[in-house]
Design an enzyme around this catalytic site. Structure first.
Site, PDB file in Angstrom:
ATOM      1  N   GLU A  62      -9.045  -8.067 -11.218  1.00  0.00           N
ATOM      2  CA  GLU A  62      -8.615  -8.406  -9.865  1.00  0.00           C
ATOM      3  C   GLU A  62      -8.839  -9.877  -9.518  1.00  0.00           C
ATOM      4  O   GLU A  62      -8.244 -10.382  -8.563  1.00  0.00           O
ATOM      5  CB  GLU A  62      -9.326  -7.506  -8.852  1.00  0.00           C
ATOM      6  N   ASP A 105      -1.941   2.882  -6.632  1.00  0.00           N
ATOM      7  CA  ASP A 105      -1.778   4.326  -6.810  1.00  0.00           C
ATOM      8  C   ASP A 105      -1.639   4.969  -5.444  1.00  0.00           C
ATOM      9  O   ASP A 105      -1.821   4.321  -4.417  1.00  0.00           O
ATOM     10  CB  ASP A 105      -2.975   4.919  -7.565  1.00  0.00           C
TER      11      ASP A 105
END
Length: 229
Positions: free
Chosen positions: A12, A197
C-alpha cells in the site's frame, strides 16, 4: 508543510516510497517511517502494519518523531455501500469502530470512553481528495468508514455492521485508530482508500487479486494531493 501518509502494508505504500528522493528510514517497534521529498514536497510515509494497535503505535511514533502537519491514510478497503466496485475510491467524512461496544454505560455503538462517537475528517482535505478523484475519472463514495480487527468476508458480517452503521461506505482495519491518534494530537486527517473487495464470501480471493490495483488507484490520488497541498 510536512505531509504525513499512513498505509498498513508494504504493497500500500510501495509506489509512494519509490517516488521519494533523499529517503531515510526509521524503525519504531513494528512500524517503519520513511522520510524524504516527493515532487519537492516534504513527506513522511508510515508503513504501520495491519490492525488497530499497529496503526496506533505507528501513527503515534509518526506524529511524535516526524511531526507532520496533516495525515492522509491510504490503501485498500472493503466496499459495502451499494454500487461500489473494485478500484472505486472511498473518502472519509468520519470514521468509527464497528467492533467497540460500551453501550452498557450509555455510549453509542463504536464509541470509546473519553472519545467522540465518530472522528471527523478534515473537510478541506476530504474536499480536495474528492475533487482530484473526480478529475481523475474515479468513481467516488464519500462518508463513513468503519474499522475493526477483522477482515470482513461474509454477508452476515456486513449485515451486522450495516445494522449498527447504516451509512457505512467502506470497512478496513486501521483508519479509525489512526483517526483517534490524530484527534488526540489535534492533527487534521483524512482517509483515502480504494476498494479491493466487497467484504463478502469472495473477499479474500478478491483482496489478493485486486490489492495491487487498489494500491495504484489510491496512490495516484494521494500523489496529486501532495502536489496540491
Amino acid at each position: 508543510m510536512k505531509i504525513g501518509i499512513v498505509g498498513a502494508m508494504a504493497q500500500e505504500v510501495e509506489i509512494l516510497k519509490n517516488l521519494m528522493a533523499d529517503r531515510t528510514e526509521t524503525r519504531v517497534a513494528s512500524a517503519v517511517i520513511f522520510e524524504g521529498k516527493i515532487n519537492g514536497k516534504d513527506v513522511v510515509l508510515l508503513q504501520s502494519g495491519i490492525g488497530k494497535v499497529a496503526a496506533a503505535i505507528g501513527t503515534t511514533a509518526l506524529l511524535q518523531l516526524a511531526k507532520p502537519d496533516l495525515v492522509i491514510n491510504t490503501g485498500s478497503a472493503g466496499g459495502v455501500a451499494k454500487g461500489l466496485k473494485v478500484g472505486d475510491i472511498v473518502i472519509s467524512d468520519e470514521t468509527r469502530y464497528h467492533d467497540a461496544d460500551v453501550t452498557a454505560f450509555g455510549y453509542e455503538k463504536g464509541q470509546l470512553p473519553a472519545n467522540p462517537a465518530a472522528f471527523l475528517s478534515d473537510k478541506k482535505l476530504a474536499d480536495l481528495a474528492q475533487e482530484i478523484a473526480e478529475k481523475q475519472g474515479q468513481s467516488v463514495k464519500r462518508g463513513l468508514i468503519c474499522s475493526g480487527d477483522s477482515f470482513i468476508n461474509s454477508e452476515d458480517k456486513i449485515t451486522q455492521i450495516k445494522a449498527d452503521f447504516p451509512n457505512v461506505t467502506g470497512v478496513e482495519m486501521e483508519a479509525t485508530a489512526i483517526a483517534q491518534v490524530c484527534y488526540a494530537f489535534n492533527v487534521p486527517f483524512v482517509v483515502v482508500r480504494a476498494i479491493s473487495d466487497g467484504g463478502d464470501g469472495k473477499a479474500s480471493i478478491s483482496f489478493e487479486e485486486f490489492l495491487p490495483l487498489a494500491a495504484k488507484q489510491s496512490s495516484a490520488l494521494v500523489l496529486e494531493m501532495i502536489d496540491r497541498l
